[in-house]
Design an enzyme around this catalytic site. Structure first.
Site, PDB file in Angstrom:
ATOM      1  N   LYS A   1     -14.216 -10.312   1.267  1.00 31.73           N
ATOM      2  CA  LYS A   1     -13.722  -9.360  -0.423  1.00 31.73           C
ATOM      3  C   LYS A   1     -13.916 -10.536  -0.843  1.00 31.73           C
ATOM      4  O   LYS A   1     -14.321 -12.113  -0.527  1.00 31.73           O
ATOM      5  CB  LYS A   1     -11.665  -9.940   0.268  1.00 31.73           C
ATOM      6  CG  LYS A   1     -11.126  -9.161  -0.813  1.00 31.73           C
ATOM      7  CD  LYS A   1     -10.352  -9.192  -0.741  1.00 31.73           C
ATOM      8  CE  LYS A   1      -8.827  -8.531  -1.861  1.00 31.73           C
ATOM      9  NZ  LYS A   1      -7.110  -8.920  -1.464  1.00 31.73           N
TER      10      LYS A   1
ATOM     11  N   LYS B   1     -15.166  -5.714   0.708  1.00 26.44           N
ATOM     12  CA  LYS B   1     -13.893  -5.163   0.138  1.00 26.44           C
ATOM     13  C   LYS B   1     -13.887  -5.888  -1.504  1.00 26.44           C
ATOM     14  O   LYS B   1     -14.172  -6.840  -1.459  1.00 26.44           O
ATOM     15  CB  LYS B   1     -12.792  -5.765   0.170  1.00 26.44           C
ATOM     16  CG  LYS B   1     -11.699  -5.632  -0.459  1.00 26.44           C
ATOM     17  CD  LYS B   1     -10.268  -5.291   0.422  1.00 26.44           C
ATOM     18  CE  LYS B   1      -9.315  -4.908  -0.933  1.00 26.44           C
ATOM     19  NZ  LYS B   1      -7.475  -5.603  -0.608  1.00 26.44           N
TER      20      LYS B   1
ATOM     21  N   ASP C   1      -5.362  -9.807   4.508  1.00 31.64           N
ATOM     22  CA  ASP C   1      -6.217 -10.616   3.313  1.00 31.64           C
ATOM     23  C   ASP C   1      -6.334 -12.100   3.340  1.00 31.64           C
ATOM     24  O   ASP C   1      -4.983 -12.417   3.190  1.00 31.64           O
ATOM     25  CB  ASP C   1      -5.982 -10.151   2.029  1.00 31.64           C
ATOM     26  CG  ASP C   1      -6.484  -8.617   2.247  1.00 31.64           C
ATOM     27  OD1 ASP C   1      -6.796  -7.874   3.553  1.00 31.64           O
ATOM     28  OD2 ASP C   1      -6.774  -8.130   1.658  1.00 31.64           O
TER      29      ASP C   1
END
Length: 216
Positions: free
Chosen positions: A152, A181, A90
């Site tokens: 995300k 996400k 991430d």
């Protein structure tokens, strides 16, 4: 949705600066027991977690939480994390570049990290709380063009977390191969169901067990 199904969407997360190895062990044990999507942990714990829990899907963060380290530093972090046993990265975008309207440079950085991750998963944190709607749309385009796997919403360390409005916007503007996400501010089973219904494939949270312990 039944709680057993909801757990499959969860990146079980512990990223505070003071997170201890004992807490990481507990996180991993919980993720294994409840069959969560992954554990998301600091990179300094990835190797040890992989050795103790080789069956777990391990995610870690790069350029976290500010995103303003150099691309070279992010690449080094990514390569080391993969070598240590991470399967998912991430990364945080460089928000300064976004504010400078250097969108092509943001896209190139994402592309380079995706090249480094190869067949592993790359999620791109765009930290929506700091972006205008136009910037959010531009980042959806950048993530899509660069070939990342996920976009995300948030680090959980900014001034705000995920919002349904942002998820809906992202769903409208990312390419068909980019998943979403949501992280930060998701507080209940009902929240989880709303975000999944809006198009999220992952939920980043440290509170999944507390949220779902009384669920059906």
């Amino acid at each position: 949705m039944k709680k057993e199904e909801l757990y499959r969407f969860v990146d079980h997360t512990a990223l505070k600066a003071v997170t201890t190895w004992k807490e990481i062990q507990q996180l991993c044990q919980e993720a294994r027991f409840f069959r969560m999507a992954s554990v998301c942990i600091p990179s300094s714990y990835v190797k040890r977690a992989h050795e103790y829990f080789p069956e777990l899907n391990i995610c870690t963060v790069v350029g976290f939480p500010l995103g303003n380290t150099s691309t070279e530093a992010k690449l080094a972090e990514t390569r080391q994390a993969l070598e240590d046993g991470a399967n998912e990265i991430d990364m945080v975008i460089n928000l300064g570049m976004v504010k400078n309207q250097e969108y092509s440079q943001v896209t190139e950085e994402i592309r380079l990290l995706k090249e480094a991750t190869g067949d592993k998963i790359l999620k791109v944190i765009i930290e929506n709380c700091y972006l205008t709607e136009e910037e959010k749309i531009r980042m959806c385009e950048a993530v899509t063009e660069a070939g990342a796997d996920f976009i995300k919403t948030s680090t959980g360390f900014g001034t705000g977390g995920a919002t349904l409005e942002d998820v809906i916007l992202m769903k409208q503007h990312v390419g068909p191969n980019v998943k979403i996400k949501a992280a930060g501010g998701i507080r209940s089973k009902e929240d989880m169901e709303l975000y999944i219904g809006a198009g999220c494939s992952r939920i980043g949270t440290s509170s999944a067990i507390a949220m779902l312990q009384d669920g059906e």
